[in-house]
Design a protein around this motif. Sequence first.
Motif, PDB file in Angstrom:
ATOM      1  N   VAL A 146      -7.980  -6.838 -22.499  1.00  0.00           N
ATOM      2  CA  VAL A 146      -8.885  -7.698 -23.257  1.00  0.00           C
ATOM      3  C   VAL A 146     -10.211  -6.985 -23.466  1.00  0.00           C
ATOM      4  N   VAL A 147     -10.620  -6.831 -24.721  1.00  0.00           N
ATOM      5  CA  VAL A 147     -11.870  -6.142 -25.022  1.00  0.00           C
ATOM      6  C   VAL A 147     -12.903  -7.062 -25.654  1.00  0.00           C
ATOM      7  N   GLN A 148     -12.465  -8.210 -26.145  1.00  0.00           N
ATOM      8  CA  GLN A 148     -13.433  -9.140 -26.730  1.00  0.00           C
ATOM      9  C   GLN A 148     -12.886 -10.556 -26.638  1.00  0.00           C
ATOM     10  N   SER A 177     -14.200 -33.641 -31.622  1.00  0.00           N
ATOM     11  CA  SER A 177     -14.523 -32.466 -30.813  1.00  0.00           C
ATOM     12  C   SER A 177     -13.405 -31.444 -30.970  1.00  0.00           C
ATOM     13  N   ARG A 178     -13.750 -30.184 -30.757  1.00  0.00           N
ATOM     14  CA  ARG A 178     -12.775 -29.107 -30.902  1.00  0.00           C
ATOM     15  C   ARG A 178     -13.223 -27.887 -30.104  1.00  0.00           C
ATOM     16  N   LEU A 179     -12.243 -27.209 -29.496  1.00  0.00           N
ATOM     17  CA  LEU A 179     -12.481 -25.944 -28.810  1.00  0.00           C
ATOM     18  C   LEU A 179     -11.567 -24.894 -29.408  1.00  0.00           C
ATOM     19  N   ASN A 180     -12.126 -23.749 -29.760  1.00  0.00           N
ATOM     20  CA  ASN A 180     -11.348 -22.620 -30.267  1.00  0.00           C
ATOM     21  C   ASN A 180     -11.573 -21.412 -29.367  1.00  0.00           C
ATOM     22  N   VAL A 181     -10.486 -20.697 -29.083  1.00  0.00           N
ATOM     23  CA  VAL A 181     -10.566 -19.491 -28.266  1.00  0.00           C
ATOM     24  C   VAL A 181      -9.859 -18.360 -29.000  1.00  0.00           C
ATOM     25  N   SER A 182     -10.512 -17.216 -29.092  1.00  0.00           N
ATOM     26  CA  SER A 182      -9.935 -16.035 -29.728  1.00  0.00           C
ATOM     27  C   SER A 182     -10.069 -14.847 -28.777  1.00  0.00           C
ATOM     28  N   VAL A 183      -8.994 -14.053 -28.676  1.00  0.00           N
ATOM     29  CA  VAL A 183      -8.968 -12.902 -27.767  1.00  0.00           C
ATOM     30  C   VAL A 183      -8.527 -11.666 -28.540  1.00  0.00           C
ATOM     31  N   ILE A 184      -9.217 -10.559 -28.341  1.00  0.00           N
ATOM     32  CA  ILE A 184      -8.822  -9.267 -28.910  1.00  0.00           C
ATOM     33  C   ILE A 184      -8.427  -8.344 -27.768  1.00  0.00           C
ATOM     34  N   VAL A 185      -7.255  -7.740 -27.909  1.00  0.00           N
ATOM     35  CA  VAL A 185      -6.774  -6.796 -26.900  1.00  0.00           C
ATOM     36  C   VAL A 185      -6.643  -5.410 -27.528  1.00  0.00           C
ATOM     37  N   GLU A 186      -6.713  -4.396 -26.679  1.00  0.00           N
ATOM     38  CA  GLU A 186      -6.596  -3.008 -27.154  1.00  0.00           C
ATOM     39  C   GLU A 186      -5.710  -2.208 -26.224  1.00  0.00           C
ATOM     40  N   GLU A 187      -4.814  -1.398 -26.811  1.00  0.00           N
ATOM     41  CA  GLU A 187      -3.958  -0.507 -26.044  1.00  0.00           C
ATOM     42  C   GLU A 187      -3.626   0.714 -26.892  1.00  0.00           C
ATOM     43  N   ASP A 188      -3.891   1.875 -26.351  1.00  0.00           N
ATOM     44  CA  ASP A 188      -3.615   3.135 -27.051  1.00  0.00           C
ATOM     45  C   ASP A 188      -4.260   3.174 -28.432  1.00  0.00           C
ATOM     46  N   GLY A 189      -5.495   2.661 -28.519  1.00  0.00           N
ATOM     47  CA  GLY A 189      -6.240   2.704 -29.770  1.00  0.00           C
ATOM     48  C   GLY A 189      -5.885   1.626 -30.770  1.00  0.00           C
ATOM     49  N   ARG A 190      -4.939   0.769 -30.439  1.00  0.00           N
ATOM     50  CA  ARG A 190      -4.539  -0.309 -31.349  1.00  0.00           C
ATOM     51  C   ARG A 190      -5.128  -1.632 -30.881  1.00  0.00           C
ATOM     52  N   ARG A 191      -5.729  -2.335 -31.785  1.00  0.00           N
ATOM     53  CA  ARG A 191      -6.323  -3.630 -31.461  1.00  0.00           C
ATOM     54  C   ARG A 191      -5.603  -4.755 -32.203  1.00  0.00           C
ATOM     55  N   GLU A 192      -5.379  -5.868 -31.510  1.00  0.00           N
ATOM     56  CA  GLU A 192      -4.778  -7.046 -32.119  1.00  0.00           C
ATOM     57  C   GLU A 192      -5.472  -8.291 -31.585  1.00  0.00           C
ATOM     58  N   ARG A 222      -1.627 -14.632 -24.995  1.00  0.00           N
ATOM     59  CA  ARG A 222      -0.199 -14.405 -25.247  1.00  0.00           C
ATOM     60  C   ARG A 222       0.040 -13.956 -26.690  1.00  0.00           C
ATOM     61  N   ILE A 223      -0.588 -14.635 -27.636  1.00  0.00           N
ATOM     62  CA  ILE A 223      -0.405 -14.289 -29.048  1.00  0.00           C
ATOM     63  C   ILE A 223      -0.938 -12.894 -29.330  1.00  0.00           C
ATOM     64  N   ALA A 224      -2.088 -12.558 -28.755  1.00  0.00           N
ATOM     65  CA  ALA A 224      -2.665 -11.225 -28.954  1.00  0.00           C
ATOM     66  C   ALA A 224      -1.729 -10.140 -28.422  1.00  0.00           C
ATOM     67  N   LEU A 225      -1.146 -10.374 -27.250  1.00  0.00           N
ATOM     68  CA  LEU A 225      -0.244  -9.381 -26.657  1.00  0.00           C
ATOM     69  C   LEU A 225       1.064  -9.275 -27.446  1.00  0.00           C
TER      70      LEU A 225
END
Length: 472
Positions: A146-148, A177-192, A222-225
Amino acid sequence: MTQSFRPFETKVDEATALKVLRDATAGADDGELFLERSRSEVVSFDDGRVKTASYNASEGFGLRAVRGETAGYAHSTDISETALRRAAETARLAVGEGGGTLAEAPQATNRKLYGDDDPIAGATFPVKIETLREIDAFARELDSRVVQVSATLAASLQEVTILRPDGVRVADTRPMSRLNVSVIVEEDGRREQGGTGGGGRLGVDGLIARDGWEKMTREALRIALVNLKAEPAPAGVMDVVLGPGWPGILLHEAIGHGLEGDFNRKRTSAFSGLMGERIASKGVTVLDDGTIPDRRGSITVDDEGTPSGKNVLIEDGVLVNYMQDRQNARLMGVAATGNGRRQSFAHIPMPRMTNTYMLSGDSAPADILADLKDGIYAVGFGGGQVDITNGKFVFSCTEAYRVENGKVGAPVKGATLIGDGATALKQIRAIGNDMALDPGIGNCGKNGQWVPVGVGQPTLMIGGLTVGGSAA
């Protein structure tokens, strides 16, 4: 409990407002005075720090007079007799010499679909900031890739009062009301990226509770991975299986808008003139239901004062109803369905969706996937575009998988689904028994206005959609 919005006690005399409204609508077919007070708060935490923290408050009125297909509308942030009289002069221009017969008032209701506590006051500002900070830390602890992390907590309260020329007055208090969560992952230079969210017409308590936001954060990761391992999507015409719940956004856009009354009265919808005809495969039943308690798209009454309804639009494949506001319903000779909605007092009402979903069928989701010989299994969607006049749509998938010989294979990225609603409805080959509603994240735009909505559907197999992919 928030202090109630009582404009006729604190802003303007009700008898005076009623007289001004009656003068504006004399000889009109319909009209109303819509008064609103709203407050909203948004707190965003991004990459380890507070990115935005905003609070907005507004109040005002909109006065409308309707004659035939013409509506005169004026609005102001000044709720006063002087402003009302100026607005009445403008709205009156649509009535002209009159000659109309004032429509009957909406049916009264004692139903209340949600509470009226202020979600903004449900937790202190420091508690909200600390919750978002904990989400950031939790996501990073879950996986070193996780990078962001971005998390946003939004809450609002809208209070409306609607006064009609016949003296009928309706009020509604609408939390959100609403909660949103976003995760960016990185591995071997690839980010998703992966993201999720949830909410409804509730307070923030459930969203800031640890078990609530932990579940959301795990899902976003999970979705990011999944996307980190995704392969380029194939391209071509193929069968597609859509997952339950949020994929109903395709139903909302590609079909729902085409079933709104104004598009059909003006004959600009792909479904115009097809009432009573088969427009979908047998077994397809689609509803628009604004009566589900606490749902994001639910409304006790619409923005004209009509109680929301549980409206069947397509029944066993046959078109049986459109969604109507009062003006279009009158012009089409049918009943209003409780779908007259507006973004705020500064906007005129029009037919809009609430919670639009397809009922379950009798197929097991696993059996539907097993019958997919060569295609895509799409369980998450991002943005999309639709042409109402012909129903053509383009939707991007945020989570999708390649399926061959009934086996779900590698995740794919870059997949877009291309087709048209009228054709897609007739190419539904299997309907799952697992109908689910989305988690409470939908917004709908139309003619520059945005309103909260809900979507839902069971697992579906649709034959012959064009998949735009990125594979060579």
